[in-house]
Design a protein around this motif. Structure first.
Motif, mmCIF file in Angstrom:
data_model
loop_
_atom_site.group_PDB
_atom_site.id
_atom_site.type_symbol
_atom_site.label_atom_id
_atom_site.label_comp_id
_atom_site.label_asym_id
_atom_site.label_seq_id
_atom_site.Cartn_x
_atom_site.Cartn_y
_atom_site.Cartn_z
ATOM 1 N N VAL A 28 30.319 0.728 51.784
ATOM 2 C CA VAL A 28 31.290 -0.214 52.344
ATOM 3 C C VAL A 28 32.658 0.462 52.415
ATOM 4 O O VAL A 28 32.917 1.435 51.696
ATOM 5 C CB VAL A 28 31.379 -1.511 51.501
ATOM 6 C CG1 VAL A 28 30.044 -2.255 51.485
ATOM 7 C CG2 VAL A 28 31.878 -1.242 50.102
ATOM 8 N N PRO A 29 33.571 -0.034 53.283
ATOM 9 C CA PRO A 29 34.897 0.582 53.408
ATOM 10 C C PRO A 29 35.695 0.615 52.093
ATOM 11 O O PRO A 29 36.486 1.525 51.873
ATOM 12 C CB PRO A 29 35.604 -0.282 54.453
ATOM 13 C CG PRO A 29 34.490 -0.853 55.270
ATOM 14 C CD PRO A 29 33.350 -1.070 54.298
ATOM 15 N N ALA A 30 35.482 -0.348 51.212
ATOM 16 C CA ALA A 30 36.203 -0.397 49.928
ATOM 17 C C ALA A 30 35.471 0.371 48.821
ATOM 18 O O ALA A 30 35.808 0.241 47.644
ATOM 19 C CB ALA A 30 36.399 -1.852 49.508
ATOM 20 N N TYR A 31 34.493 1.199 49.192
ATOM 21 C CA TYR A 31 33.693 1.957 48.226
ATOM 22 C C TYR A 31 34.576 2.769 47.278
ATOM 23 O O TYR A 31 35.559 3.365 47.680
ATOM 24 C CB TYR A 31 32.757 2.901 48.987
ATOM 25 C CG TYR A 31 31.961 3.828 48.101
ATOM 26 C CD1 TYR A 31 30.906 3.344 47.344
ATOM 27 C CD2 TYR A 31 32.266 5.184 48.032
ATOM 28 C CE1 TYR A 31 30.178 4.196 46.522
ATOM 29 C CE2 TYR A 31 31.535 6.045 47.225
ATOM 30 C CZ TYR A 31 30.496 5.535 46.469
ATOM 31 O OH TYR A 31 29.775 6.378 45.666
ATOM 32 N N ARG A 32 34.156 2.774 46.008
ATOM 33 C CA ARG A 32 34.798 3.595 44.968
ATOM 34 C C ARG A 32 33.716 4.315 44.195
ATOM 35 O O ARG A 32 32.647 3.759 43.968
ATOM 36 C CB ARG A 32 35.628 2.728 44.031
ATOM 37 C CG ARG A 32 36.865 2.175 44.695
ATOM 38 C CD ARG A 32 37.698 1.312 43.758
ATOM 39 N NE ARG A 32 37.740 1.783 42.396
ATOM 40 C CZ ARG A 32 38.751 2.467 41.843
ATOM 41 N NH1 ARG A 32 39.810 2.754 42.536
ATOM 42 N NH2 ARG A 32 38.713 2.829 40.575
ATOM 43 N N GLN A 33 34.026 5.540 43.786
ATOM 44 C CA GLN A 33 33.065 6.345 43.036
ATOM 45 C C GLN A 33 33.773 6.992 41.855
ATOM 46 O O GLN A 33 34.861 7.548 42.001
ATOM 47 C CB GLN A 33 32.475 7.435 43.929
ATOM 48 C CG GLN A 33 31.470 8.317 43.225
ATOM 49 C CD GLN A 33 30.776 9.252 44.189
ATOM 50 O OE1 GLN A 33 30.448 8.862 45.311
ATOM 51 N NE2 GLN A 33 30.562 10.480 43.772
ATOM 52 N N ARG A 34 33.117 6.922 40.711
ATOM 53 C CA ARG A 34 33.631 7.570 39.494
ATOM 54 C C ARG A 34 32.649 8.674 39.133
ATOM 55 O O ARG A 34 31.481 8.408 38.852
ATOM 56 C CB ARG A 34 33.747 6.565 38.371
ATOM 57 C CG ARG A 34 34.317 7.130 37.108
ATOM 58 C CD ARG A 34 34.446 6.028 36.086
ATOM 59 N NE ARG A 34 34.879 6.580 34.818
ATOM 60 C CZ ARG A 34 34.696 5.962 33.665
ATOM 61 N NH1 ARG A 34 34.099 4.790 33.633
ATOM 62 N NH2 ARG A 34 35.111 6.523 32.555
ATOM 63 N N THR A 35 33.106 9.912 39.152
ATOM 64 C CA THR A 35 32.252 11.049 38.817
ATOM 65 C C THR A 35 32.855 11.752 37.614
ATOM 66 O O THR A 35 34.000 12.219 37.668
ATOM 67 C CB THR A 35 32.139 12.027 40.011
ATOM 68 O OG1 THR A 35 31.649 11.309 41.143
ATOM 69 C CG2 THR A 35 31.191 13.171 39.689
#
Length: 121
Positions: A28-35
């Protein structure tokens, strides 16, 4: 809903399609990822993936475990990465996240263990 093996293959191995186009299908456009403790938004992830595509030759994806329960998602996968310089790495990832109503990912949190296969670190 598309599994992570398909998503990773499209992002890392199918280079004829721009990263942003692949991401629009699966995130989705509001996607967030924590790596490994660092958060990135959609645009940062797209930039990182574009950079990664230039550094690698190919990736073999092995899905060890994958679970979807409603909108909750988890997996454990191993990537065997052949780098453009001829070295290789094995990356084992543990992923937890959620999907939006339309099935695309809205958030993923990932911890990755990296082991080189050529004796270097």
């Amino acid at each position: 809903m598309t599994g992570m093996t398909v998503v990773l293959n499209e992002l890392l191995n199918e280079r004829d399609t721009p990263v942003e186009e692949v991401m629009a299908r699966h995130f989705v456009p509001a996607y967030r990822q924590r790596t490994d403790g660092t958060w990135a938004d959609w645009a940062e992830v797209a930039r990182n993936l574009t950079r990664i595509r230039t550094a690698i030759r190919s990736v073999r994806i092995e899905m060890l475990d994958e679970l979807t329960d409603g909108r909750a998602y988890a997996d454990r996968h191993v990537l065997t990465v052949e780098m453009a310089d001829g070295t290789s790495q094995v990356r084992e990832s543990y992923v937890f996240g959620s999907r939006a109503e339309d099935g695309r990912f809205e958030r993923l949190e990932e911890v990755t263990l990296v082991t080189s296969t050529d004796g270097s670190r």
